[in-house]
Design a protein around this motif. Sequence first.
Motif, PDB file in Angstrom:
ATOM      1  N   GLY A 190       0.801  -1.219   0.000  1.00  0.00           N
ATOM      2  CA  GLY A 190       0.000   0.000   0.000  1.00  0.00           C
ATOM      3  C   GLY A 190       0.828   1.260   0.000  1.00  0.00           C
ATOM      4  N   ALA A 191       2.105   1.170   0.392  1.00  0.00           N
ATOM      5  CA  ALA A 191       2.984   2.341   0.341  1.00  0.00           C
ATOM      6  C   ALA A 191       3.336   2.635  -1.110  1.00  0.00           C
ATOM      7  N   THR A 192       3.271   3.896  -1.495  1.00  0.00           N
ATOM      8  CA  THR A 192       3.564   4.276  -2.877  1.00  0.00           C
ATOM      9  C   THR A 192       4.850   5.076  -3.010  1.00  0.00           C
ATOM     10  N   GLU A 193       5.143   5.923  -2.027  1.00  0.00           N
ATOM     11  CA  GLU A 193       6.351   6.745  -2.059  1.00  0.00           C
ATOM     12  C   GLU A 193       6.924   6.872  -0.655  1.00  0.00           C
ATOM     13  N   VAL A 194       8.240   6.827  -0.568  1.00  0.00           N
ATOM     14  CA  VAL A 194       8.917   6.952   0.724  1.00  0.00           C
ATOM     15  C   VAL A 194      10.079   7.926   0.577  1.00  0.00           C
ATOM     16  N   LEU A 195      10.205   8.822   1.533  1.00  0.00           N
ATOM     17  CA  LEU A 195      11.361   9.719   1.615  1.00  0.00           C
ATOM     18  C   LEU A 195      11.923   9.624   3.025  1.00  0.00           C
ATOM     19  N   ILE A 196      13.218   9.398   3.125  1.00  0.00           N
ATOM     20  CA  ILE A 196      13.909   9.352   4.416  1.00  0.00           C
ATOM     21  C   ILE A 196      15.060  10.351   4.359  1.00  0.00           C
ATOM     22  N   ALA A 197      15.121  11.238   5.329  1.00  0.00           N
ATOM     23  CA  ALA A 197      16.194  12.230   5.377  1.00  0.00           C
ATOM     24  C   ALA A 197      16.741  12.286   6.794  1.00  0.00           C
ATOM     25  N   GLU A 252      16.298  12.147  12.441  1.00  0.00           N
ATOM     26  CA  GLU A 252      15.882  11.412  11.248  1.00  0.00           C
ATOM     27  C   GLU A 252      14.410  11.673  10.987  1.00  0.00           C
ATOM     28  N   LEU A 253      14.094  11.786   9.726  1.00  0.00           N
ATOM     29  CA  LEU A 253      12.736  12.082   9.290  1.00  0.00           C
ATOM     30  C   LEU A 253      12.329  11.078   8.227  1.00  0.00           C
ATOM     31  N   GLY A 254      11.153  10.500   8.381  1.00  0.00           N
ATOM     32  CA  GLY A 254      10.630   9.593   7.368  1.00  0.00           C
ATOM     33  C   GLY A 254       9.244  10.037   6.944  1.00  0.00           C
ATOM     34  N   MET A 255       8.974   9.988   5.653  1.00  0.00           N
ATOM     35  CA  MET A 255       7.648  10.333   5.135  1.00  0.00           C
ATOM     36  C   MET A 255       7.188   9.226   4.198  1.00  0.00           C
ATOM     37  N   MET A 256       5.918   8.860   4.306  1.00  0.00           N
ATOM     38  CA  MET A 256       5.389   7.760   3.516  1.00  0.00           C
ATOM     39  C   MET A 256       3.984   8.093   3.037  1.00  0.00           C
ATOM     40  N   LYS A 257       3.750   7.839   1.748  1.00  0.00           N
ATOM     41  CA  LYS A 257       2.416   7.991   1.174  1.00  0.00           C
ATOM     42  C   LYS A 257       1.849   6.614   0.867  1.00  0.00           C
ATOM     43  N   PHE A 258       0.513   6.508   0.969  1.00  0.00           N
ATOM     44  CA  PHE A 258      -0.166   5.236   0.782  1.00  0.00           C
ATOM     45  C   PHE A 258      -1.208   5.349  -0.328  1.00  0.00           C
ATOM     46  N   SER A 259      -1.593   4.201  -0.839  1.00  0.00           N
ATOM     47  CA  SER A 259      -2.615   4.176  -1.886  1.00  0.00           C
ATOM     48  C   SER A 259      -4.013   4.373  -1.313  1.00  0.00           C
ATOM     49  N   GLN A 260      -4.162   4.167   0.017  1.00  0.00           N
ATOM     50  CA  GLN A 260      -5.438   4.371   0.689  1.00  0.00           C
ATOM     51  C   GLN A 260      -5.223   5.214   1.940  1.00  0.00           C
ATOM     52  N   ASP A 261      -6.302   5.815   2.420  1.00  0.00           N
ATOM     53  CA  ASP A 261      -6.206   6.653   3.610  1.00  0.00           C
ATOM     54  C   ASP A 261      -5.768   5.825   4.817  1.00  0.00           C
ATOM     55  N   MET A 310       0.073  13.878   8.068  1.00  0.00           N
ATOM     56  CA  MET A 310       0.359  14.995   7.179  1.00  0.00           C
ATOM     57  C   MET A 310      -0.724  15.179   6.125  1.00  0.00           C
ATOM     58  N   GLY A 311      -1.528  14.147   5.910  1.00  0.00           N
ATOM     59  CA  GLY A 311      -2.610  14.174   4.941  1.00  0.00           C
ATOM     60  C   GLY A 311      -3.401  12.897   5.082  1.00  0.00           C
ATOM     61  N   PRO A 312      -4.517  12.749   4.367  1.00  0.00           N
ATOM     62  CA  PRO A 312      -5.345  11.541   4.513  1.00  0.00           C
ATOM     63  C   PRO A 312      -4.578  10.242   4.275  1.00  0.00           C
ATOM     64  N   ALA A 313      -3.661  10.240   3.316  1.00  0.00           N
ATOM     65  CA  ALA A 313      -2.875   9.041   3.013  1.00  0.00           C
ATOM     66  C   ALA A 313      -1.383   9.362   3.075  1.00  0.00           C
ATOM     67  N   PHE A 314      -1.010  10.201   4.025  1.00  0.00           N
ATOM     68  CA  PHE A 314       0.356  10.724   4.094  1.00  0.00           C
ATOM     69  C   PHE A 314       0.748  10.828   5.567  1.00  0.00           C
ATOM     70  N   MET A 315       1.772  10.057   5.978  1.00  0.00           N
ATOM     71  CA  MET A 315       2.261  10.091   7.353  1.00  0.00           C
ATOM     72  C   MET A 315       3.740  10.439   7.376  1.00  0.00           C
ATOM     73  N   ALA A 316       4.172  10.964   8.516  1.00  0.00           N
ATOM     74  CA  ALA A 316       5.582  11.282   8.708  1.00  0.00           C
ATOM     75  C   ALA A 316       6.007  10.828  10.097  1.00  0.00           C
ATOM     76  N   SER A 317       7.280  10.506  10.235  1.00  0.00           N
ATOM     77  CA  SER A 317       7.841  10.167  11.543  1.00  0.00           C
ATOM     78  C   SER A 317       9.067  11.031  11.782  1.00  0.00           C
ATOM     79  N   TYR A 318       9.331  11.327  13.052  1.00  0.00           N
ATOM     80  CA  TYR A 318      10.476  12.163  13.408  1.00  0.00           C
ATOM     81  C   TYR A 318      11.078  11.617  14.693  1.00  0.00           C
ATOM     82  N   THR A 319      12.400  11.477  14.697  1.00  0.00           N
ATOM     83  CA  THR A 319      13.122  11.054  15.891  1.00  0.00           C
ATOM     84  C   THR A 319      14.384  11.894  16.033  1.00  0.00           C
TER      85      THR A 319
END
Length: 519
Positions: free
Chosen positions: A81-88, A102-111, A145-154
Amino acid sequence: MIHIDTMKSAVCLPLLLTFLLTPTLATAQFAGMRARVPADANTLVLINAQKMFGSRIADREGWQAKRQAAYDAGISALPPGATEVLIAGRHDLHFGHEALWELGMMKFSQDKAVLDVATHYGGSMDEIGGHTAVRLPDDHFVLQMGPAFMASYTPANRQDVSRWLRQTNVSTPGGHLAPYLQEAFNYATKVGTPIIMAMDLGGLVSLTEIEQRIAKLDALKGADIPAKELVSLLQGIQGITLGISIDDSELGAVRVDFADSAECLAKVGKPLLLEILRNQGAMIDDFQQWEPSVSGNTFMLRGNLGEEGTRKLMSVMELPASMTHAVQDAKSEHANDPKKKTLLATQQYWNSLTALMDDLHDDHHFQSFGQGAIWYDKYSRKIDRLPILNVDPDLVSFGATIAATFRNCEALMKGVGRSSALRVSQTGGTGTSGYSNSSYGGYRASMGYGSTPYGPQGMGSGVSAMNASRQQQGSEIAQIHMQERARGAKSLGDIWSQIEGETAAMRRQLVNKYSADFK
């Protein structure tokens, strides 16, 4: 990806990476992610899952059908279900590569809802900068971050997260990526390379440090390169980037970019890069077969990437397991059945744990014990981070034991080098000196002025004895290293034999307890 002027980049960059070009260019990829990366980031990972799983090789080998199994086994960091991932991140590249953030962002195909994460992992709900957030026990904040968009921060420092959101607000001017990382971002969004990993190294090391380090590199011994030219080139390093293109097969390229021409690396660039990667514990066996090339200010290695190499590379791309597992489990068929939930969580943990164990066991013949120690440390920490909610307590204890055993293996492998060095230092003065009972300049030991002629002939006799002594000492040192490596390898083999026996016993216990298979 060297920072060059716009006119040159329009011509040179596509030529330098033609092997990574795909039939169609990506458009509007990673929308809304780029602006959220803080300006001080020095590492960047981009994964276009849609492009990966839409490739011809993915279709031919059924990757999409295997995606869930690969994720459950811990081979893939991407939940279905994950479509795009960015890790910085901002890493201390000078000392230990520790992450400052560290920052991670992930978009999904569904909410997906961050509430699911809190429900599954006992996190505390919050709202930061207008975003619903949950603070997790593993020192992460996960944000909606959005309906199908989450982020993590540590680390989970609320003030830092608040500043990050405020300073990178997409509606106001924010920070900008370093030029080197911006070029990497362009490859993912404009060229369409599905996997990009980039590290900005500009200004990292001084001339003095470079001079000290290159003197110890075997790859440069006997190399016909002016020392000043090489030192100047290395000080001007801009960064290193790995790109993986997936179409009919998996192709990879490692490129190292400099401020000046890299032509002097044409012959020594490959052994030099491989030695550095090996010393850093970042060596992938596939790199040995890759072809080197130099183009302008860029040195490049490229070639095919096997399954094991891909798995190792993917192992360094970690999003918090609590986020990825939670958003997957929350929608699973048996999410509300306690017995099924325990079984599924236990099977998932087992699959992840044994995949990590197999990965190390299949590749415990490292180039050096120092390199192996780095991987054992990395994998022990990966085991510690596996989600344990609803997992069988006995299996959790077993996993903790395996992680502790891997740390013992790390200490053992580091100890091989220390033990060798200690024995060498103890025996360094015991060999024949080269001067005892020999002539030098007409003098014979314990005999005063002897009959051996003074001058070159007498000196020749002494040097010959000295060389013989050095050869003997070198042989003794080599034997010490061989003995210590053999002792270390035997100890490591004994540990793995014990691990195999205990793993088989744990598998039998789980099968009997749950009447289900644990492969």
